[in-house]
Design an enzyme around this catalytic site. Structure first.
Site, PDB file in Angstrom:
ATOM      1  N   VAL A  20     -11.259   3.496   3.428  1.00 52.00           N
ATOM      2  CA  VAL A  20     -10.837   4.388   2.346  1.00 52.00           C
ATOM      3  C   VAL A  20      -9.996   3.635   1.309  1.00 52.00           C
ATOM      4  O   VAL A  20      -9.332   2.650   1.631  1.00 52.00           O
ATOM      5  CB  VAL A  20     -10.053   5.604   2.883  1.00 52.00           C
ATOM      6  CG1 VAL A  20     -10.965   6.523   3.675  1.00 52.00           C
ATOM      7  CG2 VAL A  20      -8.862   5.182   3.718  1.00 52.00           C
ATOM      8  N   GLY A  53       0.767  -1.240   0.000  1.00 52.98           N
ATOM      9  CA  GLY A  53       0.000   0.000   0.000  1.00 52.98           C
ATOM     10  C   GLY A  53       0.797   1.288   0.000  1.00 52.98           C
ATOM     11  O   GLY A  53       0.361   2.293  -0.548  1.00 52.98           O
ATOM     12  N   ASP A  97      -6.267  -0.231  -1.153  1.00 53.82           N
ATOM     13  CA  ASP A  97      -7.111  -1.030  -2.039  1.00 53.82           C
ATOM     14  C   ASP A  97      -8.331  -1.593  -1.328  1.00 53.82           C
ATOM     15  O   ASP A  97      -8.422  -1.609  -0.102  1.00 53.82           O
ATOM     16  CB  ASP A  97      -6.307  -2.207  -2.598  1.00 53.82           C
ATOM     17  CG  ASP A  97      -6.075  -3.280  -1.531  1.00 53.82           C
ATOM     18  OD1 ASP A  97      -5.525  -2.947  -0.462  1.00 53.82           O
ATOM     19  OD2 ASP A  97      -6.468  -4.439  -1.753  1.00 53.82           O
ATOM     20  N   ASP A 152      -4.190   1.989  11.228  1.00 55.30           N
ATOM     21  CA  ASP A 152      -5.587   1.730  11.558  1.00 55.30           C
ATOM     22  C   ASP A 152      -5.613   1.188  12.998  1.00 55.30           C
ATOM     23  O   ASP A 152      -5.562   1.964  13.946  1.00 55.30           O
ATOM     24  CB  ASP A 152      -6.092   0.721  10.515  1.00 55.30           C
ATOM     25  CG  ASP A 152      -7.586   0.492  10.555  1.00 55.30           C
ATOM     26  OD1 ASP A 152      -8.221   0.880  11.528  1.00 55.30           O
ATOM     27  OD2 ASP A 152      -8.125  -0.096   9.601  1.00 55.30           O
ATOM     28  N   ARG A 190      -6.218   0.972  -6.015  1.00 51.94           N
ATOM     29  CA  ARG A 190      -4.907   1.445  -5.551  1.00 51.94           C
ATOM     30  C   ARG A 190      -4.423   2.635  -6.360  1.00 51.94           C
ATOM     31  O   ARG A 190      -3.763   3.521  -5.857  1.00 51.94           O
ATOM     32  CB  ARG A 190      -3.856   0.338  -5.728  1.00 51.94           C
ATOM     33  CG  ARG A 190      -3.798  -0.651  -4.610  1.00 51.94           C
ATOM     34  CD  ARG A 190      -2.520  -1.453  -4.735  1.00 51.94           C
ATOM     35  NE  ARG A 190      -2.683  -2.781  -4.157  1.00 51.94           N
ATOM     36  CZ  ARG A 190      -2.618  -3.047  -2.854  1.00 51.94           C
ATOM     37  NH1 ARG A 190      -2.389  -2.085  -1.994  1.00 51.94           N
ATOM     38  NH2 ARG A 190      -2.785  -4.273  -2.418  1.00 51.94           N
TER      39      ARG A 190
END
Ligand code: IMP
Length: 177
Positions: free
Chosen positions: A156, A47, A162, A106, A168
């Site tokens: 998000v 990511g 993704d 997160d 992405r």
């Protein structure tokens, strides 16, 4: 590319807003690390690649860009914080400054694992730079040194993030509804 062919996407940050914020982060990091010795940027696959590329172009100091690949057991989200290293660093980070680049913090479980793993290799310093931060979802406390944007509890996508490998490559960040 069409946004939201299957999902309803709500744009939260535009390309311009993202690029402006990344430029500010680049300036801050350049100032903080100028003259401070060797810097290794560790981008966490997959990511953070988009963020790492853009941010690194804004640095006006020398650095080595390296990658660490991780995957959570079972392919489910890292809800237990058990993380498998699929690609280790190529660099020896002992006595060097390490800046860990993440797409999003997160629960903090992934970074908590990575941070502890990297600490055992005796870096001179270890800081965390995340593009997005969702403090409301935190399970473990993680010191975030640099952060692009703070968000409430949302799912998000875009700018590296993704949903089942989709979205992405969006140049914006959008909330998936
Ligand atoms: P953690 O919960 O802080 O361990 O986050 C683990 C990883 O889950 C992040 O590096 C992202 O790749 C992914 N992730 C967490 N939240 C989102 C989201 O809102 N959208 C897309 N990916 C996410």
């Amino acid at each position: 590319m069409k946004y939201g062919e299957e999902h309803h996407l709500k744009v939260l940050f535009t390309r311009e807003q993202i690029q402006a914020r990344v430029a500010q982060l680049g300036e801050a990091i350049t100032g903080d690390y100028r003259g401070a010795g060797e810097l290794i940027l560790v981008a966490v696959l997959r990511g953070s690649v988009y963020f790492a590329v853009d941010l690194s172009r804004r640095l006006e100091i020398p650095f080595v860009l390296d990658f660490m690949g991780i995957s959570s057991y079972g392919g489910v989200s890292a809800s237990h914080g058990i993380v498998r290293i699929t690609k280790d660093l190529d660099s020896n980070i002992a006595h060097k400054n390490v800046l860990l680049l993440e797409d999003i913090v997160d629960t903090g479980l992934t970074l908590n694992y990575l941070r502890r793993n990297l600490q055992t290799r005796n870096p001179a310093s270890l800081r965390i730079c995340t593009f997005l931060d969702m403090p409301a979802r935190r399970i473990v406390n993680i010191p975030v040194d640099y952060c692009g944007f703070t968000l409430p509890d949302l799912y998000v996508v875009g700018y590296g993030l993704d949903h089942h490998e989709r979205y992405r490559n969006l140049e914006v960040v959008a909330a998936l509804k």
